[in-house]
Design a protein around this motif. Sequence first.
Motif, PDB file in Angstrom:
ATOM      1  N   ILE A 284       0.842  -1.200   0.000  1.00  0.00           N
ATOM      2  CA  ILE A 284       0.000   0.000   0.000  1.00  0.00           C
ATOM      3  C   ILE A 284       0.876   1.249   0.000  1.00  0.00           C
ATOM      4  O   ILE A 284       0.585   2.247  -0.678  1.00  0.00           O
ATOM      5  N   GLY A 285       1.992   1.197   0.748  1.00  0.00           N
ATOM      6  CA  GLY A 285       2.928   2.324   0.734  1.00  0.00           C
ATOM      7  C   GLY A 285       3.513   2.568  -0.646  1.00  0.00           C
ATOM      8  O   GLY A 285       3.726   3.719  -1.048  1.00  0.00           O
ATOM      9  N   ASP A 286       3.756   1.504  -1.407  1.00  0.00           N
ATOM     10  CA  ASP A 286       4.271   1.673  -2.773  1.00  0.00           C
ATOM     11  C   ASP A 286       3.220   2.298  -3.680  1.00  0.00           C
ATOM     12  O   ASP A 286       3.557   3.078  -4.588  1.00  0.00           O
ATOM     13  N   LEU A 287       1.955   1.957  -3.470  1.00  0.00           N
ATOM     14  CA  LEU A 287       0.885   2.610  -4.231  1.00  0.00           C
ATOM     15  C   LEU A 287       0.839   4.105  -3.919  1.00  0.00           C
ATOM     16  O   LEU A 287       0.692   4.946  -4.818  1.00  0.00           O
ATOM     17  N   GLN A 288       0.968   4.454  -2.653  1.00  0.00           N
ATOM     18  CA  GLN A 288       0.970   5.864  -2.262  1.00  0.00           C
ATOM     19  C   GLN A 288       2.172   6.591  -2.854  1.00  0.00           C
ATOM     20  O   GLN A 288       2.063   7.763  -3.269  1.00  0.00           O
ATOM     21  N   ALA A 289       3.318   5.926  -2.904  1.00  0.00           N
ATOM     22  CA  ALA A 289       4.507   6.554  -3.485  1.00  0.00           C
ATOM     23  C   ALA A 289       4.315   6.824  -4.967  1.00  0.00           C
ATOM     24  O   ALA A 289       4.772   7.855  -5.481  1.00  0.00           O
ATOM     25  N   MET A 290       3.643   5.919  -5.668  1.00  0.00           N
ATOM     26  CA  MET A 290       3.381   6.145  -7.086  1.00  0.00           C
ATOM     27  C   MET A 290       2.503   7.367  -7.290  1.00  0.00           C
ATOM     28  O   MET A 290       2.727   8.179  -8.202  1.00  0.00           O
ATOM     29  N   VAL A 291       1.503   7.540  -6.439  1.00  0.00           N
ATOM     30  CA  VAL A 291       0.632   8.713  -6.534  1.00  0.00           C
ATOM     31  C   VAL A 291       1.430   9.994  -6.279  1.00  0.00           C
ATOM     32  O   VAL A 291       1.250  11.007  -6.958  1.00  0.00           O
ATOM     33  N   ALA A 292       2.333   9.942  -5.311  1.00  0.00           N
ATOM     34  CA  ALA A 292       3.088  11.135  -4.943  1.00  0.00           C
ATOM     35  C   ALA A 292       4.157  11.496  -5.966  1.00  0.00           C
ATOM     36  O   ALA A 292       4.469  12.678  -6.147  1.00  0.00           O
ATOM     37  N   GLN A 293       4.717  10.517  -6.673  1.00  0.00           N
ATOM     38  CA  GLN A 293       5.891  10.757  -7.500  1.00  0.00           C
ATOM     39  C   GLN A 293       5.605  10.836  -8.994  1.00  0.00           C
ATOM     40  O   GLN A 293       6.339  11.502  -9.719  1.00  0.00           O
ATOM     41  N   HIS A 294       4.582  10.158  -9.460  1.00  0.00           N
ATOM     42  CA  HIS A 294       4.332  10.134 -10.898  1.00  0.00           C
ATOM     43  C   HIS A 294       3.375  11.264 -11.273  1.00  0.00           C
ATOM     44  O   HIS A 294       2.280  11.359 -10.720  1.00  0.00           O
ATOM     45  N   PRO A 295       3.752  12.131 -12.214  1.00  0.00           N
ATOM     46  CA  PRO A 295       2.899  13.290 -12.514  1.00  0.00           C
ATOM     47  C   PRO A 295       1.535  12.914 -13.067  1.00  0.00           C
ATOM     48  O   PRO A 295       0.528  13.533 -12.707  1.00  0.00           O
ATOM     49  N   PHE A 296       1.460  11.904 -13.940  1.00  0.00           N
ATOM     50  CA  PHE A 296       0.169  11.509 -14.490  1.00  0.00           C
ATOM     51  C   PHE A 296      -0.732  10.928 -13.404  1.00  0.00           C
ATOM     52  O   PHE A 296      -1.916  11.253 -13.311  1.00  0.00           O
ATOM     53  N   VAL A 297      -0.171  10.054 -12.570  1.00  0.00           N
ATOM     54  CA  VAL A 297      -0.962   9.426 -11.515  1.00  0.00           C
ATOM     55  C   VAL A 297      -1.364  10.469 -10.474  1.00  0.00           C
ATOM     56  O   VAL A 297      -2.476  10.434  -9.938  1.00  0.00           O
TER      57      VAL A 297
END
Length: 328
Positions: free
Chosen positions: A218-231
């Motif tokens: 779940i933390g990796d999902l949150q990191a993707m939201v925080a770091q990827h501009p499209f997401v």
Amino acid sequence: MATTSQLHDLLRPDTTRQTVSAPLNKLRRNGLVDYTVLPQSNRTRAWYLTSQGARLARDFPALRGRPPYPITSATAAPLKTPHPLTVLRTHLAFVTDARRRGDEHGHLDWTLEVSHPLGDSEKIITDALMHHTLTGEDRRTKLRAFVEADRTTTSSERLAAELIEYARLWSHEPQQVERQRTRQPAVPGAAWLRRYPVLPRILSVLTTTTPHVMGNRIGDLQAMVAQHPFVGTLAQQVPLGAATLDDLEHQGPTGDVWTPLTSGDPKPWTQLRPAPERHSRTRRTARQYPHGLKTRHCPEHGQAVLVVPRAARFRSWAMRSSMAAINP
């Protein structure tokens, strides 16, 4: 695919199990369904449609347009059981909770493996599309969700990368094809607008591993939201959440079990909201919008709704603006 117990809980929870098992055995004698015995399960049967059963079922009015899932051999059946049964467990958690609350969500409100085009001959296939209607004293609220079941059979990186595919779905516009023999212009907009008034919220359900590992994923999902501009931009428009299947089954989907992939404390899936706009982004201008396209905030769904004028014409824009332009 479903076990006898799952079919009983889904279709006839207030009757004896024989009301489900007897018709299943009759269908098996007619060659329409078959079963495989699950390993280490006290001979639990998992039922599935045969090729003949799938051909018959696709003509049912309630199932028209839904993809068939025949299993062609008894040898292949055990290899395909774990994921469908996990997805159905998730469905049953929502059905049980809806019955308790008096909401509208039944066996026909859950469609498996729904496909959406992404362009360049690519597509995204979601594990399930859920339709759910909240009922109150004086109003009914229709909600939709894309549900992804994670059994930790892939890497955490690949799990998080699925959010990029959903970000592509949010922005994808099909090539405009001029209509022949008519003066009416084609209606522009994202491809998903042809199916939904708002893009369904995205729910990730994790299971079959330790709470520590699921927390890391779940933390990796949150990191993707925080770091990827499209997401990150997708998260400003569409509610995103993750929960464990054990929590759904014990506390219910409307309990405080969903971790927002943006920020905040666990909450019910119905109360997930898009992330606030990131003010550090470049200030939007008129040129960042597709010509004639605007958005408005929909309080009922808690997210932005695209407003597309009928005669608007524009070219593909989402990738050029990094999807950061559309904000309520």
